[in-house]
Design a protein around this motif. Structure first.
Motif, mmCIF file in Angstrom:
data_model
loop_
_atom_site.group_PDB
_atom_site.id
_atom_site.type_symbol
_atom_site.label_atom_id
_atom_site.label_comp_id
_atom_site.label_asym_id
_atom_site.label_seq_id
_atom_site.Cartn_x
_atom_site.Cartn_y
_atom_site.Cartn_z
ATOM 1 N N ALA A 184 0.820 -1.212 0.000
ATOM 2 C CA ALA A 184 0.000 0.000 0.000
ATOM 3 C C ALA A 184 0.850 1.256 0.000
ATOM 4 C CB ALA A 184 -0.939 -0.014 1.209
ATOM 5 N N TRP A 185 1.992 1.217 0.693
ATOM 6 C CA TRP A 185 2.814 2.430 0.761
ATOM 7 C C TRP A 185 3.444 2.757 -0.587
ATOM 8 C CZ3 TRP A 185 8.033 2.019 -0.283
ATOM 9 C CH2 TRP A 185 8.636 0.770 -0.138
ATOM 10 N N VAL A 186 3.652 1.736 -1.418
ATOM 11 C CA VAL A 186 4.147 1.988 -2.771
ATOM 12 C C VAL A 186 3.024 2.566 -3.634
ATOM 13 C CG1 VAL A 186 5.097 0.927 -4.855
ATOM 14 C CG2 VAL A 186 5.914 0.202 -2.605
ATOM 15 N N LYS A 187 1.836 1.975 -3.557
ATOM 16 C CA LYS A 187 0.699 2.469 -4.344
ATOM 17 C C LYS A 187 0.346 3.901 -3.974
ATOM 18 C CE LYS A 187 -1.481 -2.096 -4.866
ATOM 19 N NZ LYS A 187 -2.679 -2.907 -4.512
ATOM 20 N N ASN A 188 0.415 4.211 -2.679
ATOM 21 C CA ASN A 188 0.041 5.546 -2.197
ATOM 22 C C ASN A 188 1.215 6.514 -2.150
ATOM 23 O OD1 ASN A 188 -2.611 4.615 -1.789
ATOM 24 N ND2 ASN A 188 -2.111 3.881 0.268
ATOM 25 N N HIS A 189 2.371 6.061 -2.615
ATOM 26 C CA HIS A 189 3.565 6.897 -2.704
ATOM 27 C C HIS A 189 3.914 7.512 -1.343
ATOM 28 C CE1 HIS A 189 6.425 8.341 -5.682
ATOM 29 N NE2 HIS A 189 6.481 9.479 -5.027
ATOM 30 N N ILE A 190 3.981 6.664 -0.313
ATOM 31 C CA ILE A 190 4.340 7.109 1.035
ATOM 32 C C ILE A 190 5.853 7.257 1.112
ATOM 33 C CG2 ILE A 190 4.292 6.526 3.477
ATOM 34 C CD1 ILE A 190 1.574 7.215 2.309
ATOM 35 N N LEU A 191 6.307 8.457 1.369
ATOM 36 C CA LEU A 191 7.743 8.745 1.312
ATOM 37 C C LEU A 191 8.415 8.649 2.680
ATOM 38 C CD1 LEU A 191 9.860 9.559 -0.814
ATOM 39 C CD2 LEU A 191 9.449 11.941 -0.190
ATOM 40 N N ARG A 233 6.277 3.247 7.320
ATOM 41 C CA ARG A 233 6.443 1.941 6.688
ATOM 42 C C ARG A 233 7.144 1.000 7.660
ATOM 43 N NH1 ARG A 233 9.184 5.241 2.050
ATOM 44 N NH2 ARG A 233 11.057 4.610 3.161
ATOM 45 N N SER A 234 7.006 -0.280 7.434
ATOM 46 C CA SER A 234 7.674 -1.281 8.265
ATOM 47 C C SER A 234 8.913 -1.786 7.536
ATOM 48 C CB SER A 234 6.732 -2.448 8.566
ATOM 49 O OG SER A 234 5.652 -2.007 9.365
ATOM 50 N N ALA A 235 10.052 -1.696 8.204
ATOM 51 C CA ALA A 235 11.317 -2.177 7.629
ATOM 52 C C ALA A 235 11.938 -3.167 8.599
ATOM 53 C CB ALA A 235 12.271 -1.007 7.377
ATOM 54 N N PRO A 236 12.018 -4.452 8.239
ATOM 55 C CA PRO A 236 12.542 -5.469 9.160
ATOM 56 C C PRO A 236 14.061 -5.399 9.284
ATOM 57 C CG PRO A 236 12.043 -6.459 7.035
ATOM 58 C CD PRO A 236 11.586 -5.032 6.950
ATOM 59 N N LEU A 237 14.573 -6.124 10.265
ATOM 60 C CA LEU A 237 16.018 -6.142 10.509
ATOM 61 C C LEU A 237 16.768 -6.781 9.346
ATOM 62 C CD1 LEU A 237 18.332 -5.586 12.526
ATOM 63 C CD2 LEU A 237 17.910 -7.869 13.471
ATOM 64 N N HIS A 238 16.202 -7.834 8.757
ATOM 65 C CA HIS A 238 16.843 -8.531 7.643
ATOM 66 C C HIS A 238 15.865 -8.567 6.459
ATOM 67 C CE1 HIS A 238 20.188 -9.672 10.150
ATOM 68 N NE2 HIS A 238 19.378 -10.233 11.024
ATOM 69 N N ALA A 280 12.230 -1.353 3.201
ATOM 70 C CA ALA A 280 10.826 -1.610 3.541
ATOM 71 C C ALA A 280 10.121 -2.485 2.510
ATOM 72 C CB ALA A 280 10.078 -0.276 3.680
ATOM 73 N N TYR A 281 10.726 -2.702 1.344
ATOM 74 C CA TYR A 281 10.073 -3.473 0.283
ATOM 75 C C TYR A 281 10.065 -4.952 0.675
ATOM 76 C CZ TYR A 281 8.620 -4.649 -4.473
ATOM 77 O OH TYR A 281 7.927 -5.089 -5.574
ATOM 78 N N PRO A 282 8.903 -5.591 0.709
ATOM 79 C CA PRO A 282 8.808 -6.940 1.282
ATOM 80 C C PRO A 282 9.175 -8.078 0.342
ATOM 81 C CG PRO A 282 6.625 -6.156 0.696
ATOM 82 C CD PRO A 282 7.572 -5.030 0.386
ATOM 83 N N TYR A 283 9.561 -7.766 -0.906
ATOM 84 C CA TYR A 283 9.877 -8.826 -1.863
ATOM 85 C C TYR A 283 11.294 -8.627 -2.394
ATOM 86 C CZ TYR A 283 4.771 -8.480 -1.896
ATOM 87 O OH TYR A 283 3.462 -8.380 -1.527
ATOM 88 N N GLU A 284 11.902 -9.719 -2.813
ATOM 89 C CA GLU A 284 13.209 -9.625 -3.453
ATOM 90 C C GLU A 284 13.027 -9.095 -4.875
ATOM 91 O OE1 GLU A 284 17.125 -12.417 -4.414
ATOM 92 O OE2 GLU A 284 15.343 -13.266 -3.453
ATOM 93 N N PHE A 285 13.841 -8.106 -5.241
ATOM 94 C CA PHE A 285 13.734 -7.518 -6.577
ATOM 95 C C PHE A 285 14.028 -8.572 -7.642
ATOM 96 C CE2 PHE A 285 15.090 -3.364 -4.461
ATOM 97 C CZ PHE A 285 13.789 -2.878 -4.424
ATOM 98 N N ARG A 286 13.226 -8.556 -8.711
ATOM 99 C CA ARG A 286 13.467 -9.446 -9.841
ATOM 100 C C ARG A 286 14.139 -8.713 -10.995
ATOM 101 N NH1 ARG A 286 7.678 -12.661 -10.337
ATOM 102 N NH2 ARG A 286 7.451 -13.227 -8.135
ATOM 103 N N ARG A 287 13.800 -7.466 -11.160
ATOM 104 C CA ARG A 287 14.401 -6.683 -12.251
ATOM 105 C C ARG A 287 14.476 -5.217 -11.836
ATOM 106 N NH1 ARG A 287 9.849 -9.338 -14.162
ATOM 107 N NH2 ARG A 287 7.958 -8.098 -14.487
#
Length: 631
Positions: free
Chosen positions: A236-243, A248-253, A291-298
């Motif tokens: 949601a924070w990406v869709k809503n452009h939350i800066l 946002r939630s950013a985990p330790l790893h 904060a991005y919850p997925y591993e980047f693919r490209r």
């Protein structure tokens, strides 16, 4: 500047925008960039990628100079002459009233031309002109920041032409002109002969300081092939452009931790080169990636994140192609001889990037031995301690040892306040509370429901710990909170000078466990004094920060000392932007009412509840400590 949250204004149609930091404070620059981002502008932190540049300047020569100092060489492009206009007198009007009608077709598209044949009303209408009509022959357009104000005030894109001060095309760095006179040739020839006669090498051209222009990210064939594979749903924070990192939630790893480590190395290089704007830009990008919850693919996926531009996408593309998962720009921190030394000096406690550069460039030191041999007497006491225990401070502190140190401090805090009624509370914060396996130092907060107990408590605690041998050195002892009767730091406005974000009573100390096996060191210890015994102590020295907070603002203190650097920075920015409040670990004040204190945590019965109430009162929502790892 007008409220950037107004609806309707959208900069999506604008080309990539760069904001010149000239004549702007860091806070002003950040606010302008944030305003543009909120209105969907394509913002870039690399001037070479920008086609539209906004600045607080008013002359074309200054504009060209600003570009040149940033490695972009240009030559002016004169604006095209306006097409002639014909005057037509409308029927029924007096001779003194004439309306100018543009009958040229230069601005009409094919569709406009067709419609004009069948729509009589279009014959006397001026064709619509885009407010951002920029000449194609110019690569760069420098405009006054006043254009942004005009857009915000009118809540729509205003014509930019009146604000353009410089239009140019990019050129290569000009080569020095060859000498064209006999006199200058003779001078150069004599200089060369003198160099040879004295055994010197012939002079070599100085390397250009211009950085290579980064290439804009382009999708590769492999990425096109991968396009059939759907990406995970954007948070949601990406869709809503939350800066803001605090929203946002950013985990330790995080999933992209390896890429983040490379970006952190580049940010450290920016710190060592005193590039404050670059440090801030990379901090914003790193927090988004964390904060991005997925591993980047490209690489194109990176561009969807607020705060990440084409430069970060390019870096990820390079990281993805690398067999070693490294970035060339990041490896310079360990391979470049100058950066390697600056980094080593910067890690001395009490030495920052500016002092590290002074050590290297002004004093000519190249390692810690040089500092000890040639400059020991010129160091401050804190810097001497930082050099003396350099390796010990650099070693991490395991969680078990952090907890053991907290127990000792807690015991001494209650010992020096025997009549407190209830126990003084001890709260471990910092990296330990975020879940780090190893901490660089120990941060802990002492608090009590009775403010008479916390008044000057830090002095008594430090004295008691010194008497028992736990503290070997006190680096700093601040009583800022007790000096103002433990009230929140008053708000004095932006013009009163910069204040530390934290203004609580605290002691920054060097810690060493005084207990050790007497038989494990040389000698039996018989008859030796305390100094000799300490010298034999094999236990490592640690850095410990003891913070004292009155109960009324303990939620603010715990919140202010728990999050990572960018999380805390954005928390203060968000409080200012969203509410006009000033937040720090001593409390919350209103900026608009002369600094009125706001109590957001009064209903909390425990310090955990009070911290949660502060976060909810600020409007960022609750996040567990382990979700505040923005880096």
């Amino acid at each position: 500047m007008s409220d950037p949250s107004a609806q309707g204004l959208n900069f999506e149609s604008c080309p990539a925008i760069f904001v010149l930091p000239t004549h702007l404070t860091l806070e002003e620059l950040h606010q302008i960039e944030e305003t543009l981002t909120q209105h969907h502008a394509q913002l870039t932190y690399d001037v070479s990628e920008a086609r539209l540049i906004l600045g607080k300047i008013g002359h074309k020569k200054r504009a060209a100079l600003e570009l040149r100092t940033r490695g972009v060489w240009t030559e002016e492009v004169l604006p095209p002459s306006e097409p002639p206009t014909k005057r037509r007198r409308l029927h029924g009007e007096t001779q003194s009233h004439t309306e100018e009608i543009d009958l040229s077709t230069e601005t009409e598209g094919e569709e406009d031309g067709v419609r004009s044949k069948h729509d009589p009303k279009r014959h006397l209408a001026r064709p619509a002109i885009s407010p951002l009509r920029l000449p194609e022959q110019a690569d760069v357009h420098v405009a006054k920041l006043d254009w942004l104000d005009a857009c915000l005030n009118s809540n729509k894109l205003s014509p930019i032409a009146p604000y353009i001060i410089y239009q140019a095309r990019k050129t290569g760095r000009p080569q020095p002109a060859a000498p064209n006179t006999t006199k200058s040739s003779a001078i150069i020839q004599r200089a060369k002969q003198d160099a040879v006669a004295h055994g010197h090498d012939s002079p070599t051209p100085t390397r250009s300081s211009q950085r290579p222009l980064p290439k804009l990210y382009r999708q590769t064939t492999s990425e096109t092939d991968e396009g059939s594979e759907p990406l995970p749903a954007a948070p949601a924070w990406v869709k809503n452009h939350i800066l803001y990192a605090c929203q946002r939630s950013a985990p330790l790893h995080p999933p992209n931790e390896g890429f983040i480590d490379q970006l952190l190395a580049i940010r450290k290089i920016r710190e060592l080169t005193l590039d404050e704007v670059g440090v801030r830009a990379y901090s914003t990008s790193i927090a988004a990636v964390a904060a991005y919850p997925y591993e980047f693919r490209r690489a194109s996926e990176v561009l969807t994140l607020p705060g990440c531009d084409t430069k970060i996408a390019n870096l990820f593309a390079e990281y993805q192609r690398s067999d070693t998962r490294t970035l060339e720009a990041a490896t310079a921190l360990t391979t470049d001889p100058v950066l390697r030394v600056l980094h080593a000096f910067d890690r001395i406690w009490g030495v920052g990037p500016k002092t590290a550069r002074d050590f290297y460039y002004a004093r000519g030191w190249r390692d810690l031995d040089d500092i000890v041999t040639h400059g020991w007497a010129s160091l401050s006491r804190v810097q001497q301690i930082g050099v003396k225990y350099y390796d010990e401070f650099a070693a991490g502190i395991p969680r078990a040892e952090v907890e053991a140190i907290a127990r000792v401090v807690h015991r001494h805090a209650n010992a020096v306040r025997p009549d407190a009624g209830r126990s003084v509370e001890c709260i471990l914060v910092g990296g330990y509370r975020r879940g780090k396996e190893s901490s660089g130092d120990v941060d802990l907060i002492l608090t009590h429901r009775d403010e008479a107990v916390t008044m000057n408590l830090v002095v008594d605690v430090v004295g008691s710990l010194e008497d028992e041998g736990w503290i070997t050195h006190t680096l700093a002892l601040n009583l800022m909170s007790s000096a103002r009767e433990q009230q929140p730091l008053p708000f004095r406005g932006e013009s009163a000078g910069a204040h530390h974000f934290d203004s609580l009573d605290k002691a920054l100390v060097v810690w060493q466990d005084p207990r050790f096996d007497e038989g494990s060191a040389d000698g039996d210890g018989a008859g030796e004094d305390e100094y000799a015994r300490r010298k034999r102590n094999p236990n490592p020295h640690r850095r410990v920060d003891i913070i004292i907070s009155p109960w009324r603002t303990v939620g603010c203190a715990v919140l202010g000392w728990t999050g990572d650097t960018t999380f805390e920075r954005d928390l203060r920015r968000y409080a200012k932007k969203a509410h006009g409040w000033k937040f720090d670990s001593s409390g919350v004040r209103e900026r608009t009412s002369g600094g009125q204190v706001l109590d957001l945590e009064a209903k909390g019965r425990t310090w955990e509840e009070r911290e949660r109430l502060v976060m909810e009162g600020l409007g960022v929502g609750w996040r567990e400590p382990g979700e505040r790892c923005s880096r």
